[in-house]
Design a protein around this motif. Sequence first.
Motif, PDB file in Angstrom:
ATOM      1  N   SER A 284       0.829  -1.202   0.000  1.00 27.94           N
ATOM      2  CA  SER A 284       0.000   0.000   0.000  1.00 27.94           C
ATOM      3  C   SER A 284       0.866   1.255   0.000  1.00 27.94           C
ATOM      4  N   VAL A 285       0.287   2.340  -0.454  1.00 23.53           N
ATOM      5  CA  VAL A 285       1.002   3.607  -0.455  1.00 23.53           C
ATOM      6  C   VAL A 285       1.403   3.993   0.961  1.00 23.53           C
ATOM      7  N   ARG A 286       0.536   3.736   1.922  1.00 21.74           N
ATOM      8  CA  ARG A 286       0.889   4.043   3.311  1.00 21.74           C
ATOM      9  C   ARG A 286       2.099   3.234   3.764  1.00 21.74           C
ATOM     10  N   GLU A 287       2.168   1.969   3.381  1.00 23.81           N
ATOM     11  CA  GLU A 287       3.314   1.127   3.736  1.00 23.81           C
ATOM     12  C   GLU A 287       4.601   1.643   3.090  1.00 23.81           C
ATOM     13  N   VAL A 288       4.492   2.115   1.853  1.00 24.94           N
ATOM     14  CA  VAL A 288       5.669   2.677   1.189  1.00 24.94           C
ATOM     15  C   VAL A 288       6.144   3.925   1.922  1.00 24.94           C
ATOM     16  N   VAL A 289       5.205   4.779   2.297  1.00 23.67           N
ATOM     17  CA  VAL A 289       5.573   6.006   3.009  1.00 23.67           C
ATOM     18  C   VAL A 289       6.230   5.677   4.342  1.00 23.67           C
ATOM     19  N   GLU A 290       5.715   4.675   5.052  1.00 29.79           N
ATOM     20  CA  GLU A 290       6.332   4.305   6.329  1.00 29.79           C
ATOM     21  C   GLU A 290       7.724   3.724   6.113  1.00 29.79           C
ATOM     22  N   THR A 291       7.921   2.994   5.026  1.00 32.44           N
ATOM     23  CA  THR A 291       9.261   2.497   4.701  1.00 32.44           C
ATOM     24  C   THR A 291      10.202   3.662   4.417  1.00 32.44           C
ATOM     25  N   ILE A 292       9.712   4.663   3.705  1.00 34.23           N
ATOM     26  CA  ILE A 292      10.529   5.842   3.420  1.00 34.23           C
ATOM     27  C   ILE A 292      10.892   6.561   4.708  1.00 34.23           C
ATOM     28  N   ARG A 293       9.943   6.714   5.612  1.00 30.41           N
ATOM     29  CA  ARG A 293      10.228   7.382   6.894  1.00 30.41           C
ATOM     30  C   ARG A 293      11.308   6.619   7.671  1.00 30.41           C
ATOM     31  N   SER A 294      11.241   5.294   7.618  1.00 30.49           N
ATOM     32  CA  SER A 294      12.238   4.480   8.308  1.00 30.49           C
ATOM     33  C   SER A 294      13.615   4.652   7.675  1.00 30.49           C
ATOM     34  N   VAL A 295      13.681   4.538   6.350  1.00 33.56           N
ATOM     35  CA  VAL A 295      14.967   4.630   5.644  1.00 33.56           C
ATOM     36  C   VAL A 295      15.596   6.004   5.814  1.00 33.56           C
ATOM     37  N   THR A 296      14.782   7.039   5.836  1.00 30.22           N
ATOM     38  CA  THR A 296      15.298   8.409   5.932  1.00 30.22           C
ATOM     39  C   THR A 296      15.540   8.848   7.374  1.00 30.22           C
ATOM     40  N   GLY A 297      15.241   7.982   8.333  1.00 30.31           N
ATOM     41  CA  GLY A 297      15.490   8.317   9.733  1.00 30.31           C
ATOM     42  C   GLY A 297      14.508   9.308  10.317  1.00 30.31           C
ATOM     43  N   THR A 298      13.303   9.391   9.732  1.00 32.22           N
ATOM     44  CA  THR A 298      12.313  10.355  10.225  1.00 32.22           C
ATOM     45  C   THR A 298      11.088   9.674  10.829  1.00 32.22           C
ATOM     46  N   ALA A 299      11.179   8.358  11.045  1.00 30.87           N
ATOM     47  CA  ALA A 299      10.017   7.609  11.524  1.00 30.87           C
ATOM     48  C   ALA A 299       9.526   8.086  12.882  1.00 30.87           C
ATOM     49  N   ASP A 300      10.413   8.623  13.715  1.00 30.93           N
ATOM     50  CA  ASP A 300      10.027   9.061  15.059  1.00 30.93           C
ATOM     51  C   ASP A 300       9.656  10.543  15.112  1.00 30.93           C
ATOM     52  N   ASP A 301       9.689  11.193  13.951  1.00 29.83           N
ATOM     53  CA  ASP A 301       9.381  12.627  13.916  1.00 29.83           C
ATOM     54  C   ASP A 301       7.898  12.842  13.625  1.00 29.83           C
ATOM     55  N   ALA A 302       7.226  13.535  14.550  1.00 30.25           N
ATOM     56  CA  ALA A 302       5.785  13.741  14.394  1.00 30.25           C
ATOM     57  C   ALA A 302       5.454  14.509  13.121  1.00 30.25           C
ATOM     58  N   TRP A 303       6.315  15.452  12.725  1.00 30.39           N
ATOM     59  CA  TRP A 303       6.021  16.267  11.544  1.00 30.39           C
ATOM     60  C   TRP A 303       5.985  15.448  10.250  1.00 30.39           C
TER      61      TRP A 303
END
Length: 328
Positions: free
Chosen positions: A254-273
């Motif tokens: 899903s697109v949401r899963e891709v976005v969460e993977t991107i947040r993880s890879v870019t090191g922004t998964a813990d950033d609320a923004w």
Amino acid sequence: MTWLVTGGAGYIGAHVVAAMREAGEQVVVLDDLSTGDAGRVPGVPLVVGSVLDGPLVGRTLQEHRVSGIVHVAAKKQVEESIRRPLFYYRHNVEGLRVLLEEAVAAGVADLVFSSSAAVYGTPDVDLVREDTDCRPVNPYGTTKLAGERMVAEVAAATGLRHATLRYFNVAGTAAPALTDRGVSNLVPMVFQRIEQGLPPVLFGGDHPTPDGTCVRDFVHVADVASAHVAAARALADGRVTAVTANVGRGEGTSVREVVETIRSVTGTADDAWSRPVVGPARPGDPARVVASADTIRAALGWRSRYDLVEMVASAWAGWTSRDRRPTG
């Protein structure tokens, strides 16, 4: 033999050129550089021009003694195709007609046609097979389906050997200089938002899918390139005379899963923004399109190598690299 790669200075085309050269094939590129970059194809003969220019295409085929064509050049943005359908018919349909006319006149024997999963429209099946009904829902998909039929009909009349590759959602990069610099595709679109300190946008959150976002089959651009090499060699060797094949992994994300993977890879998964926000659904976007990859495995011996994390990680490395040239 020499292969002409149309659109060979673009994101996908340049990966095809690199893969074909690595496989020992002789290549010449035709690209109008409207979205391509000559810097992506160093050391390769580059003819600057459009497939709409018949005399130029004919001279290129003759002067470089081209015996096979990989036709990647096309306009490919769904939303733009809805706003500018005639623009898409001109470039994707008329451009192919001109190319085929010149190819037949020059005695070109083999053609690999880059098509798209957009030809299927909104299939109501878990895995899309090549015999699934083609009912495109936007002008882009319609022009690709028209192109497939044109290729098949010309082949029936002339004996042209042909492979049509319907590839799904392409992502990743094989080298920083070949990175997707546009922001019309999901992964670079999210990268740009993150780089700007803005939350990623999900286009629609109420699709009939498990998490409400569109489900797609994401495939690494290096895998797409290797599929073109496999098709070109199968045609040239006479192992295949006509084939239509999906190019995908056979896995839905899903697109949401891709976005969460991107947040993880870019090191922004813990950033609320960086938490994604839901925007309006885009017109012409089907809810789920996932490939069956059985045909391409059986006909060409091809299978994908890379997973989603590898796609995103390679794309991010290219996006942040000094070797990435600015868009435009």
